[in-house]
Design a protein around this motif. Structure first.
Motif, PDB file in Angstrom:
ATOM      1  N   TYR A 111       0.583  -0.946   0.038  1.00 30.38           N
ATOM      2  CA  TYR A 111       0.067   0.125   0.183  1.00 30.38           C
ATOM      3  C   TYR A 111       1.092   0.924  -0.087  1.00 30.38           C
ATOM      4  O   TYR A 111       1.849   1.773   1.183  1.00 30.38           O
ATOM      5  N   ASP A 160       0.607   5.558  -0.522  1.00 31.51           N
ATOM      6  CA  ASP A 160      -0.032   6.633  -0.911  1.00 31.51           C
ATOM      7  C   ASP A 160       1.257   7.616  -1.068  1.00 31.51           C
ATOM      8  O   ASP A 160       1.541   8.451  -0.359  1.00 31.51           O
ATOM      9  N   SER A 196       0.335  10.496  -3.072  1.00 29.64           N
ATOM     10  CA  SER A 196      -0.637  12.247  -3.237  1.00 29.64           C
ATOM     11  C   SER A 196      -0.407  13.177  -3.375  1.00 29.64           C
ATOM     12  O   SER A 196       0.011  13.030  -1.751  1.00 29.64           O
ATOM     13  N   HIS A 248      -1.909  -1.189  -3.925  1.00 34.27           N
ATOM     14  CA  HIS A 248      -3.112   0.052  -3.621  1.00 34.27           C
ATOM     15  C   HIS A 248      -1.713   0.743  -4.281  1.00 34.27           C
ATOM     16  O   HIS A 248      -1.262   0.227  -3.067  1.00 34.27           O
ATOM     17  N   ASN A 266      -1.635   4.645  -4.778  1.00 33.65           N
ATOM     18  CA  ASN A 266      -2.247   6.630  -5.435  1.00 33.65           C
ATOM     19  C   ASN A 266      -1.082   7.295  -5.361  1.00 33.65           C
ATOM     20  O   ASN A 266      -0.825   7.833  -4.250  1.00 33.65           O
ATOM     21  N   SER A 300      -2.438  10.356  -6.942  1.00 30.53           N
ATOM     22  CA  SER A 300      -3.507  11.252  -7.721  1.00 30.53           C
ATOM     23  C   SER A 300      -1.956  12.702  -7.087  1.00 30.53           C
ATOM     24  O   SER A 300      -1.400  12.968  -6.601  1.00 30.53           O
ATOM     25  N   LEU A 325      -1.841  -5.372  -8.883  1.00 37.53           N
ATOM     26  CA  LEU A 325      -2.042  -4.503  -8.507  1.00 37.53           C
ATOM     27  C   LEU A 325      -3.813  -4.384  -8.457  1.00 37.53           C
ATOM     28  O   LEU A 325      -4.546  -5.000  -8.949  1.00 37.53           O
ATOM     29  N   LYS A 326      -4.616  -3.759  -7.205  1.00 38.93           N
ATOM     30  CA  LYS A 326      -5.978  -4.545  -7.019  1.00 38.93           C
ATOM     31  C   LYS A 326      -6.832  -2.670  -7.918  1.00 38.93           C
ATOM     32  O   LYS A 326      -7.766  -2.760  -8.207  1.00 38.93           O
ATOM     33  N   LYS A 327      -6.078  -1.517  -7.369  1.00 41.67           N
ATOM     34  CA  LYS A 327      -7.043  -0.454  -7.075  1.00 41.67           C
ATOM     35  C   LYS A 327      -5.545   1.468  -7.980  1.00 41.67           C
ATOM     36  O   LYS A 327      -3.745   0.743  -6.888  1.00 41.67           O
ATOM     37  N   LEU A 328      -5.524   1.794  -8.790  1.00 39.44           N
ATOM     38  CA  LEU A 328      -4.412   2.197  -9.208  1.00 39.44           C
ATOM     39  C   LEU A 328      -5.446   3.292  -8.662  1.00 39.44           C
ATOM     40  O   LEU A 328      -6.686   3.637  -9.818  1.00 39.44           O
ATOM     41  N   ILE A 329      -5.055   4.913  -8.044  1.00 42.65           N
ATOM     42  CA  ILE A 329      -5.585   5.962  -7.853  1.00 42.65           C
ATOM     43  C   ILE A 329      -4.867   6.845  -9.114  1.00 42.65           C
ATOM     44  O   ILE A 329      -3.765   7.146  -8.409  1.00 42.65           O
TER      45      ILE A 329
END
Length: 88
Positions: free
Chosen positions: A15, A17, A19, A42, A44, A46, A72-76
């Motif tokens: 995970y 993040d 962003s 996950h 992120n 952004s 990879l399940k979630k890409l923001i």
């Protein structure tokens, strides 16, 4: 630079993040490809952008990251400034 060096080392980060950190996306994807592409679930990124170079070329590491991510399940990528080639 230190973050990229850390992410480029073999690790099991799942995970992440980053962003709104003003990191160049081509730099982070290159580091992720070398370090934790296979474990990332996950991500992120952004509110970041590719470098300010006005180029149509997308770095090979960007494309290779997406072919190497196995979990990879979630890409923001909201509000990211991407070249049109990156969307292909």
């Amino acid at each position: 630079q230190n973050l990229c060096n850390f992410l480029a080392q073999p690790n099991t980060i799942t995970y992440l993040d980053i962003s709104g950190t003003d990191i160049a996306l081509e730099t982070i994807f290159g580091a992720l490809l070398r370090g934790c592409a296979t474990n990332m679930v996950h991500l992120n990124v952004s509110r970041n952008a590719f470098s300010t170079k006005k180029t149509k070329e997308v770095p090979p590491s960007f494309k290779q990251f997406f072919t190497s991510t196995l979990s990879l399940k979630k890409l923001i990528m909201a509000y990211c400034k991407l070249p049109l080639e990156a969307l292909k």
